[in-house]
Structures are given as structure tokens and as C-alpha cells.
Design an enzyme around this catalytic site. Sequence first.
Site, mmCIF file in Angstrom:
data_model
loop_
_atom_site.group_PDB
_atom_site.id
_atom_site.type_symbol
_atom_site.label_atom_id
_atom_site.label_comp_id
_atom_site.label_asym_id
_atom_site.label_seq_id
_atom_site.Cartn_x
_atom_site.Cartn_y
_atom_site.Cartn_z
ATOM 1 N N GLU A 1 -4.239 -5.395 -6.040
ATOM 2 C CA GLU A 1 -2.932 -6.317 -6.575
ATOM 3 C C GLU A 1 -3.403 -6.703 -8.073
ATOM 4 O OE1 GLU A 1 -1.146 -8.986 -4.199
ATOM 5 O OE2 GLU A 1 -2.067 -8.507 -2.374
ATOM 6 N N ASN B 1 -15.084 -5.338 1.831
ATOM 7 C CA ASN B 1 -14.114 -6.388 1.460
ATOM 8 C C ASN B 1 -14.831 -7.722 2.140
ATOM 9 O OD1 ASN B 1 -11.901 -5.437 0.278
ATOM 10 N ND2 ASN B 1 -10.102 -5.836 1.374
ATOM 11 N N CYS C 1 -5.835 -9.693 1.386
ATOM 12 C CA CYS C 1 -7.083 -9.119 1.688
ATOM 13 C C CYS C 1 -7.674 -10.009 2.324
ATOM 14 C CB CYS C 1 -7.440 -7.959 1.204
ATOM 15 S SG CYS C 1 -5.462 -6.920 0.376
ATOM 16 N N THR D 1 -5.247 -1.592 6.854
ATOM 17 C CA THR D 1 -7.179 -1.825 7.590
ATOM 18 C C THR D 1 -6.461 -1.967 8.922
ATOM 19 O OG1 THR D 1 -7.281 -2.759 5.656
ATOM 20 C CG2 THR D 1 -8.387 -3.428 6.830
ATOM 21 N N LYS E 1 15.501 -3.480 1.691
ATOM 22 C CA LYS E 1 14.649 -2.898 0.360
ATOM 23 C C LYS E 1 14.502 -1.017 0.665
ATOM 24 C CE LYS E 1 9.593 -4.145 1.057
ATOM 25 N NZ LYS E 1 8.406 -3.556 2.589
ATOM 26 N N GLY F 1 -9.036 -15.616 -1.814
ATOM 27 C CA GLY F 1 -7.426 -16.078 -1.202
ATOM 28 C C GLY F 1 -6.635 -13.826 -1.267
ATOM 29 N N GLY G 1 -14.821 -20.041 -8.795
ATOM 30 C CA GLY G 1 -13.006 -20.186 -8.737
ATOM 31 C C GLY G 1 -13.290 -21.752 -7.514
ATOM 32 N N VAL H 1 0.658 -1.275 -0.150
ATOM 33 C CA VAL H 1 -0.270 -0.060 0.260
ATOM 34 C C VAL H 1 1.383 1.245 -0.084
ATOM 35 C CG1 VAL H 1 -1.843 1.349 1.495
ATOM 36 C CG2 VAL H 1 -2.085 -0.867 0.981
ATOM 37 N N PHE I 1 -17.100 -9.666 -9.538
ATOM 38 C CA PHE I 1 -16.818 -10.700 -8.616
ATOM 39 C C PHE I 1 -18.348 -12.012 -8.858
ATOM 40 C CE2 PHE I 1 -13.669 -9.427 -5.724
ATOM 41 C CZ PHE I 1 -12.834 -8.583 -6.787
HETATM 42 C C1 UGA Z 1 -9.422 -6.534 -2.231
HETATM 43 C C2 UGA Z 1 -10.293 -5.481 -3.162
HETATM 44 O O1 UGA Z 1 -10.816 -5.982 -4.263
HETATM 45 C C3 UGA Z 1 -9.830 -3.997 -2.828
HETATM 46 O O2 UGA Z 1 -10.762 -3.277 -3.400
HETATM 47 C C4 UGA Z 1 -8.858 -4.067 -1.591
HETATM 48 O O3 UGA Z 1 -7.966 -2.899 -1.337
HETATM 49 C C5 UGA Z 1 -7.830 -4.790 -1.436
HETATM 50 O O4 UGA Z 1 -9.327 -6.405 -1.871
HETATM 51 C C6 UGA Z 1 -7.474 -5.073 0.123
HETATM 52 O O5 UGA Z 1 -8.244 -4.929 0.935
HETATM 53 O O6 UGA Z 1 -6.739 -4.363 0.006
HETATM 54 P P1 UGA Z 1 -7.188 -7.842 -3.878
HETATM 55 O O7 UGA Z 1 -7.077 -8.809 -3.110
HETATM 56 O O8 UGA Z 1 -6.011 -7.008 -4.874
HETATM 57 O O9 UGA Z 1 -8.009 -6.738 -3.587
HETATM 58 O O10 UGA Z 1 -8.317 -9.142 -5.230
HETATM 59 P P2 UGA Z 1 -9.573 -9.276 -6.083
HETATM 60 O O11 UGA Z 1 -9.452 -9.288 -6.777
HETATM 61 O O12 UGA Z 1 -10.197 -8.088 -4.912
HETATM 62 O O13 UGA Z 1 -9.817 -11.042 -5.453
HETATM 63 C C7 UGA Z 1 -9.386 -11.569 -3.884
HETATM 64 C C8 UGA Z 1 -9.600 -12.947 -4.434
HETATM 65 O O14 UGA Z 1 -11.250 -13.014 -4.841
HETATM 66 C C9 UGA Z 1 -8.685 -13.268 -4.978
HETATM 67 O O15 UGA Z 1 -8.262 -14.606 -4.884
HETATM 68 C C10 UGA Z 1 -9.458 -13.365 -6.566
HETATM 69 O O16 UGA Z 1 -8.977 -15.091 -7.527
HETATM 70 C C11 UGA Z 1 -10.707 -13.760 -5.935
HETATM 71 N N1 UGA Z 1 -11.625 -13.764 -6.930
HETATM 72 C C12 UGA Z 1 -12.477 -12.843 -7.381
HETATM 73 C C13 UGA Z 1 -12.440 -15.020 -7.273
HETATM 74 O O17 UGA Z 1 -12.821 -15.814 -7.195
HETATM 75 N N2 UGA Z 1 -13.841 -14.770 -8.461
HETATM 76 C C14 UGA Z 1 -14.340 -13.570 -8.829
HETATM 77 O O18 UGA Z 1 -15.023 -13.009 -9.620
HETATM 78 C C15 UGA Z 1 -13.764 -11.801 -8.436
#
Ligand code: UGA
Length: 425
Positions: free
Chosen positions: A151, A204, A256, A117, A31, A253, A249, A7, A245
Site C-alpha cells: 500500500e 509476509n 496483511c 491471499t 462503489k 500492522g 516502530g 488488490v 525493513f
Molecule cells: C505488505 C508487504 O510488504 C507486501 O509485499 C504485500 O503484498 C502486502 O503486505 C500484502 O500482503 O498485500 P503493506 O501491508 O502495504 O505490504 O505494508 P508494509 O510496507 O509491508 O508495512 C507493514 C507494516 O510493517 C507497517 O505497519 C509498517 O509500518 C511496518 N514496518 C515496515 C516497520 O515498522 N518497519 C519497517 O522497517 C518496515
Amino acid sequence: MIGAGYVGLVTGACLADLGHTVLCVDRDSEKIEALSAGRVPIYEEGLEAVVGKNLESGDLRFTTDIQEAVSKSMFVFITVDTPPDEIGRADMTHVEEVARSIACSINDYKVIINKSTVPIGSTKMVDTIIEESMEEHLEYDVVSNPEFLREGTAVADFLNPSRIVIGSDSQKAVRLLTELYRGLDAPLLVTDPVSAEMIKYASNAFLATKVTYINAIANLCEAIGADVREVAIGMGYDERIGFEFLKPGPGFGGSCFPKDCAALLAISRDHGYDFDLLDGVLKVNQEQHERTAARVDRMAGGLKGKKVGVLGLSFKANTDDVRDSPAIKVARMLLERGAEVIAFDPRAMENGRRELPGAGFAENAYEVARGADILVLLTEWDEFKWLDYERVRGLMASPRVMDARNCLDPVVLRKLGFTYEGIGR
Ligand code: UGA
């Protein structure tokens, strides 16, 4: 920016790109040395370029000296990690340490921003620590300003945020922070600090629930013979639901969702509320990992002594992050069931190796397929969609594919002679 993790680094580099002068602090001197030379330790689309450009212009600098950073800055962002303890509560040790260091370095009015967070009530807690640790009283404000970066698309998300949330009781701090973000076109929501903290957790946990819901529907689709992808499209047209979303899958994971859901559950318990819905989400998610492993087992006719090719290790595509990755969890379960696991990921090999000591690793997807009894696609990297599956079939001991991300076309694969199973189709 105190904490040059995910972040802090993205926020710092992007704020520099908006024209501000940013000092990023981290106590990890290796780092800081690497970052000062323009080497970014994580893979994030576009980040290295933004860091490089702003290092060159002098708008971005890295240091281990927190005192220098605080004393020279008007805005102090706290972006250190809050790892979960054994029962899921966010460990605030690093935030507390930083708050004390800030208190010792304040020389003038500062806006201190909680970006990590953090548990509900942390803005107040940081305020109290600073107040108690300051030798002479100087004016400052502590605000909550949660981040919503994903991410893989974090730089783009920073530049096009869905909203900016500022939780503060101080008009002065709100005005200054709004000015800092000028240049970003997004709805601005000003709330009290506790509500801002809750917005982050609630968002989240809601998204995690949405993914889990579609996973449950996918499991049901399998039982009744429906195709979850069609179902998701049909649902998504309803604007109240939306298309995002709804991809089933191997379970969600990442660094977050699992952590934040567990933390929100712990917060609920602490406040005497049984958040059974969220408890259910975490249980169903764990089952989804297990179901994926069990299905590979069934498709292969038992896993003892079988060679399983694993495609993907990162928790989702376009990142090298394997923290709480469902791919890693499923791969571990396959190992526990007696399989020989050979894995490949386009970006997460180094991180994956650390997490999967019992597995073998291949140079590319084709080497994963060589001699395999089954392939399991666990992360939706584009390159796995465009493999030459005829060649893959020729390399495998038996042509079976478990597509845990529904990336591939079952018709094409079956025509090529594969036994194919996706999720909910
Ligand atoms: C998530 C949130 O989307 C962000 O808005 C937030 O800022 C972030 O956490 C955080 O708290 O820092 P991120 O962890 O990067 O972001 O990943 P996501 O794209 O949200 O995916 C999370 C998980 O859900 C992954 O394992 C992804 O594969 C899974 N996922 C997501 C699915 O299985 N299906 C979907 O349709 C969407």
C-alpha cells in the site's frame, strides 16, 4: 477482476494500462457507481490517474454483473477479501461464492486466477467448486498468482514487480498468463499451486519477523545504551541482511502482516506443526504496541486527565488505511489509561474517526499540540518531520515528544527544550 477492493482495483487499473481490456466487478453498487465516475474510494498514489485515463480510453470498465464479466473475459481474477475468523483462519466464504458464480458463467476456456491471499490448498478448492458447480463441462484452469503490492506504492510496485509467481499444473494457463504480463520486466517463477500459495505467506511472515526482530533489538539497544539506527545500518551492509525493513516502530500492522501471520499460524496448527517462532513474533508485536503506550504514560508521569496529542492514524505513511493500524491500537491504549487523546492524520481522518470513538480530532498537527502534555508520533508522514517545532513547543502545556517512528532529530528537539524519546536510540 472479481472484487474491486484494494488488490482488484490496482491490478485491474494497471492491467488496463498495460493495454488489456478490463472489467472490474463488485457487488457494492455504490462503489461501482463512484468508480465508473472516476472516484476512487481509497487513497493510493497515482491510482486515480490510472483509473481515470483507462476509463476514458474505454480499457477499464466497472460493473456489478459478474456473469457479463466472466463470459466476456479470458482471464478471471478472484480478488475478493478473505477476512480472518476468531482464530485467525482466512474466511473463504466470498471466494467460494465467486467460484460458484464463475462456474455458472463460463462459456468458453478461462484462466481463473487466485490473486487474494488464500489458505494453502485454495487453488485446488476453487477448482473443485467450479468442477462440481458447472452444468456442462467446459475447459478451464485455476492458477495461483499471489500479489506482492505494498500500500502506498502499489501502482509503482505493479509496474516494477520484484517477481511474478505463477502456481499451476497447466502449461497452457502458464503460457497465457505470461503473455498477459508481457510488458512487465520481472523474474518469472512457475511452481505448483501449493508452493505459490506458500510463497505469499512465507514472504509476509518473514518480513513481519524482520520488523519484529529489529524492534526487539531496538528494545535491547535502549537497555544497553546503543543506537538502533546505527546498528541497522551496520547490519544492512551485509547483503544477506539488507537495509530494508529494519526500521523500528510501534509494531507492524496493516491489512496483511497481522492477518497473514495469524493465518499461517492456524495453517501450521492444522498440519500439526508448532510454529513457535511465528507465535513469538505476534506476541512480541503486541508487546511493542503496549510498550509504546506504557512509555508515553511514563514520560507524561501518568496519563489520567492528561492531554495526549497523537500524530498519525494510518498503519504507515502514504495511505489512508487504518486496518490493524498500530497507531490506532496505541491510541486506544492511551484512552484506556485515562488520557484525553486528540489526533490528526493527513489522510486517514475519516477512517480514524470510525475506529477511535473516544478520541478528539484536530484540523492539523499544530492544533493537536495546543495544550498537550505530550505528543506521540505514531505514523511516519513526511509533514510531521518538517513541522515548526519551536511553534509546537510554544503551543504545548509541557514540551514532551515520544517519537515512535524515529522521524525526528533528538539533538534539535532537546535544544528547543523538549523532553524527547525515540525507539532504541
Ligand atoms: C505488505 C508487504 O510488504 C507486501 O509485499 C504485500 O503484498 C502486502 O503486505 C500484502 O500482503 O498485500 P503493506 O501491508 O502495504 O505490504 O505494508 P508494509 O510496507 O509491508 O508495512 C507493514 C507494516 O510493517 C507497517 O505497519 C509498517 O509500518 C511496518 N514496518 C515496515 C516497520 O515498522 N518497519 C519497517 O522497517 C518496515
